[in-house]
Scaffold this motif. Structure first.
Motif, PDB file in Angstrom:
ATOM      1  N   ALA A   1      44.161 132.601 114.105  1.00 36.28           N
ATOM      2  CA  ALA A   1      44.938 131.362 113.967  1.00 36.28           C
ATOM      3  C   ALA A   1      45.583 130.965 115.287  1.00 36.28           C
ATOM      4  CB  ALA A   1      46.007 131.531 112.889  1.00 36.28           C
ATOM      5  N   ILE A   2      45.988 131.961 116.091  1.00 36.26           N
ATOM      6  CA  ILE A   2      46.583 131.673 117.393  1.00 36.26           C
ATOM      7  C   ILE A   2      45.495 131.436 118.424  1.00 36.26           C
ATOM      8  CG2 ILE A   2      48.016 132.599 119.250  1.00 36.26           C
ATOM      9  CD1 ILE A   2      49.626 134.097 117.212  1.00 36.26           C
ATOM     10  N   TYR A   3      44.433 132.229 118.370  1.00 38.53           N
ATOM     11  CA  TYR A   3      43.345 132.110 119.361  1.00 38.53           C
ATOM     12  C   TYR A   3      42.762 130.705 119.375  1.00 38.53           C
ATOM     13  CZ  TYR A   3      38.923 132.985 121.742  1.00 38.53           C
ATOM     14  OH  TYR A   3      37.864 132.927 122.602  1.00 38.53           O
ATOM     15  N   ARG A   4      42.668 130.095 118.188  1.00 35.90           N
ATOM     16  CA  ARG A   4      42.095 128.743 118.105  1.00 35.90           C
ATOM     17  C   ARG A   4      42.963 127.695 118.796  1.00 35.90           C
ATOM     18  NH1 ARG A   4      40.573 130.595 112.826  1.00 35.90           N
ATOM     19  NH2 ARG A   4      42.505 129.778 111.946  1.00 35.90           N
ATOM     20  N   GLN A   5      44.244 128.011 119.034  1.00 34.95           N
ATOM     21  CA  GLN A   5      45.144 127.050 119.659  1.00 34.95           C
ATOM     22  C   GLN A   5      45.100 127.119 121.187  1.00 34.95           C
ATOM     23  OE1 GLN A   5      46.721 124.893 117.591  1.00 34.95           O
ATOM     24  NE2 GLN A   5      45.670 126.004 115.939  1.00 34.95           N
ATOM     25  N   TYR A   6      44.430 128.132 121.726  1.00 31.90           N
ATOM     26  CA  TYR A   6      44.393 128.322 123.172  1.00 31.90           C
ATOM     27  C   TYR A   6      42.967 128.166 123.684  1.00 31.90           C
ATOM     28  CZ  TYR A   6      49.115 130.211 122.744  1.00 31.90           C
ATOM     29  OH  TYR A   6      50.453 130.367 122.480  1.00 31.90           O
ATOM     30  N   ASN A   7      42.847 128.061 125.007  1.00 32.58           N
ATOM     31  CA  ASN A   7      41.523 128.044 125.619  1.00 32.58           C
ATOM     32  C   ASN A   7      41.438 129.174 126.644  1.00 32.58           C
ATOM     33  OD1 ASN A   7      42.832 127.135 128.020  1.00 32.58           O
ATOM     34  ND2 ASN A   7      42.669 125.015 127.304  1.00 32.58           N
ATOM     35  N   HIS A   8      40.262 129.324 127.227  1.00 36.08           N
ATOM     36  CA  HIS A   8      40.044 130.436 128.132  1.00 36.08           C
ATOM     37  C   HIS A   8      40.849 130.298 129.433  1.00 36.08           C
ATOM     38  CE1 HIS A   8      36.547 130.771 125.400  1.00 36.08           C
ATOM     39  NE2 HIS A   8      36.678 132.067 125.641  1.00 36.08           N
ATOM     40  N   VAL A   9      41.277 129.081 129.749  1.00 36.29           N
ATOM     41  CA  VAL A   9      42.108 128.883 130.939  1.00 36.29           C
ATOM     42  C   VAL A   9      43.433 129.637 130.777  1.00 36.29           C
ATOM     43  CG1 VAL A   9      43.373 127.178 132.301  1.00 36.29           C
ATOM     44  CG2 VAL A   9      41.059 126.668 131.499  1.00 36.29           C
ATOM     45  N   PHE A  10      43.996 129.590 129.588  1.00 37.25           N
ATOM     46  CA  PHE A  10      45.263 130.268 129.326  1.00 37.25           C
ATOM     47  C   PHE A  10      45.091 131.782 129.434  1.00 37.25           C
ATOM     48  CE2 PHE A  10      48.762 131.885 126.739  1.00 37.25           C
ATOM     49  CZ  PHE A  10      49.812 131.088 127.157  1.00 37.25           C
ATOM     50  N   LEU A  11      43.980 132.313 128.904  1.00 36.72           N
ATOM     51  CA  LEU A  11      43.721 133.742 128.994  1.00 36.72           C
ATOM     52  C   LEU A  11      43.514 134.158 130.458  1.00 36.72           C
ATOM     53  CD1 LEU A  11      41.294 134.141 125.953  1.00 36.72           C
ATOM     54  CD2 LEU A  11      43.776 134.459 126.014  1.00 36.72           C
ATOM     55  N   PHE A  12      42.829 133.305 131.210  1.00 41.25           N
ATOM     56  CA  PHE A  12      42.610 133.565 132.638  1.00 41.25           C
ATOM     57  C   PHE A  12      43.955 133.639 133.364  1.00 41.25           C
ATOM     58  CE2 PHE A  12      41.964 131.717 136.949  1.00 41.25           C
ATOM     59  CZ  PHE A  12      41.225 132.754 137.497  1.00 41.25           C
ATOM     60  N   HIS A  13      44.888 132.768 132.994  1.00 43.94           N
ATOM     61  CA  HIS A  13      46.229 132.785 133.591  1.00 43.94           C
ATOM     62  C   HIS A  13      46.881 134.150 133.413  1.00 43.94           C
ATOM     63  CE1 HIS A  13      50.602 132.627 132.767  1.00 43.94           C
ATOM     64  NE2 HIS A  13      50.648 131.949 133.896  1.00 43.94           N
ATOM     65  N   HIS A  14      46.758 134.719 132.215  1.00 44.49           N
ATOM     66  CA  HIS A  14      47.381 136.013 131.953  1.00 44.49           C
ATOM     67  C   HIS A  14      46.771 137.109 132.822  1.00 44.49           C
ATOM     68  CE1 HIS A  14      49.666 134.158 128.924  1.00 44.49           C
ATOM     69  NE2 HIS A  14      49.666 135.115 128.016  1.00 44.49           N
ATOM     70  N   VAL A  15      45.445 137.082 132.970  1.00 47.86           N
ATOM     71  CA  VAL A  15      44.776 138.084 133.803  1.00 47.86           C
ATOM     72  C   VAL A  15      45.237 137.958 135.255  1.00 47.86           C
ATOM     73  CG1 VAL A  15      42.538 138.874 134.675  1.00 47.86           C
ATOM     74  CG2 VAL A  15      42.771 138.210 132.276  1.00 47.86           C
ATOM     75  N   VAL A  16      45.343 136.729 135.732  1.00 42.98           N
ATOM     76  CA  VAL A  16      45.810 136.492 137.106  1.00 42.98           C
ATOM     77  C   VAL A  16      47.246 136.972 137.281  1.00 42.98           C
ATOM     78  CG1 VAL A  16      46.362 134.714 138.811  1.00 42.98           C
ATOM     79  CG2 VAL A  16      44.251 134.549 137.482  1.00 42.98           C
ATOM     80  N   ALA A  17      48.106 136.665 136.307  1.00 41.39           N
ATOM     81  CA  ALA A  17      49.511 137.067 136.387  1.00 41.39           C
ATOM     82  C   ALA A  17      49.650 138.585 136.410  1.00 41.39           C
ATOM     83  CB  ALA A  17      50.290 136.480 135.218  1.00 41.39           C
ATOM     84  N   ILE A  18      48.831 139.271 135.632  1.00 41.51           N
ATOM     85  CA  ILE A  18      48.876 140.737 135.622  1.00 41.51           C
ATOM     86  C   ILE A  18      48.460 141.289 136.980  1.00 41.51           C
ATOM     87  CG2 ILE A  18      47.796 142.814 134.667  1.00 41.51           C
ATOM     88  CD1 ILE A  18      47.620 141.306 131.982  1.00 41.51           C
ATOM     89  N   SER A  19      47.367 140.763 137.527  1.00 37.01           N
ATOM     90  CA  SER A  19      46.878 141.267 138.817  1.00 37.01           C
ATOM     91  C   SER A  19      47.904 141.033 139.927  1.00 37.01           C
ATOM     92  CB  SER A  19      45.551 140.595 139.179  1.00 37.01           C
ATOM     93  OG  SER A  19      45.720 139.201 139.406  1.00 37.01           O
TER      94      SER A  19
END
Length: 261
Positions: A117-135
């Protein structure tokens, strides 16, 4: 200064990351089941999950931005790229704050990917942001380097407080079937979100570029190639994402006001 925190020195950092991940995921699950108490007007399951997600995100951004402001005010040398005492250094509190941020990003990735239900509200750009922020957070958080280069990204969590408050209020309006503008509260949160996003995420772009140039080219105090490449990737990616999000939000806000009647 050690180039990498190892052994027992790294243990508290990893404990903060793991503890943050577990605590925030448990809080998300608790809130998603206790929404009847927190958000009694929200009956839709998807809206409840989103409210829980935004609430945890808001708490995280409040903690991180508060610690970032405290560190920037109590450790002013961190803003001076030519200060020999701060060159390439991250204070213990700043390291722990970045570890808290890593723990949150890992939690949010798991929460999004494991909740359709949450995944459908986001796109891969948002997930990419998290990976970048972690690195990017690994450099000051686990390696103890370059607080003055990464401090602006920590302060960039300030607008997230208003963005999440705006998102929660918008969901509460939607749950009541309110399709209007939401009144003064909604407008205030919209203005605060946009203004703080512009100030702390757009205006800092040239400042970070200047700091990086001074560090690595003028002063030549960027000896760690891994850190330099990681921060360059983080700076470039987050700057592009922030410009994209700000432009998209501005166009979405202006579009209803530019229609011809």
């Amino acid at each position: 200064m050690s180039s990498l925190l190892l052994g027992h020195a790294l243990a508290p950092h990893l404990a903060i990351i793991a503890g943050t991940f577990v605590a925030l995921y448990a809080l998300f699950r608790f809130i998603s089941h206790a929404d009847a108490l927190l958000y009694p007007s929200v009956k839709d399951t998807t809206l409840r999950l989103l409210c829980a997600s935004y609430t945890v995100a808001g708490l995280h951004s409040l903690v991180v931005s508060a610690l970032g402001v405290y560190e920037s005010l109590t450790n002013p040398l961190m803003w001076e790229v030519r200060a020999s005492t701060s060159a390439g250094y991250a204070s213990p509190l700043y390291q722990y704050t970045c570890c808290f941020l890593i723990g949150y990003m890992l939690y949010d990735l798991v929460a999004i990917l494991s909740t359709p239900a949450i995944y459908r509200q986001y796109n891969h750009v948002f997930l990419f942001h998290h990976v970048v922020a972690i690195s990017g957070s690994v450099v000051p958080g686990l390696r103890g380097h370059y607080q003055s280069l990464t401090m602006p990204f920590l302060l960039a969590e300030i607008p997230v407080v208003f963005v999440n408050a705006h998102s929660i209020y918008s969901l509460l309006l939607a749950s009541r079937g309110d399709t209007g503008t939401g009144g003064a509260v909604h407008l205030s949160l919209t203005v605060l979100s946009g203004a703080s996003f512009f100030l702390f995420r757009i205006c800092i772009i040239p400042m970070i570029g200047y700091q990086a140039w001074t560090f690595c080219v003028v002063e030549r105090i960027c000896p760690h190639l891994y850190d330099a490449l990681t921060l360059f990737f983080t700076y470039s990616a987050l700057s592009a994402l922030n410009c994209y999000w700000f432009a998209s939000a501005a166009l979405a806000f202006l579009r209803p006001h530019t229609k011809t009647h």
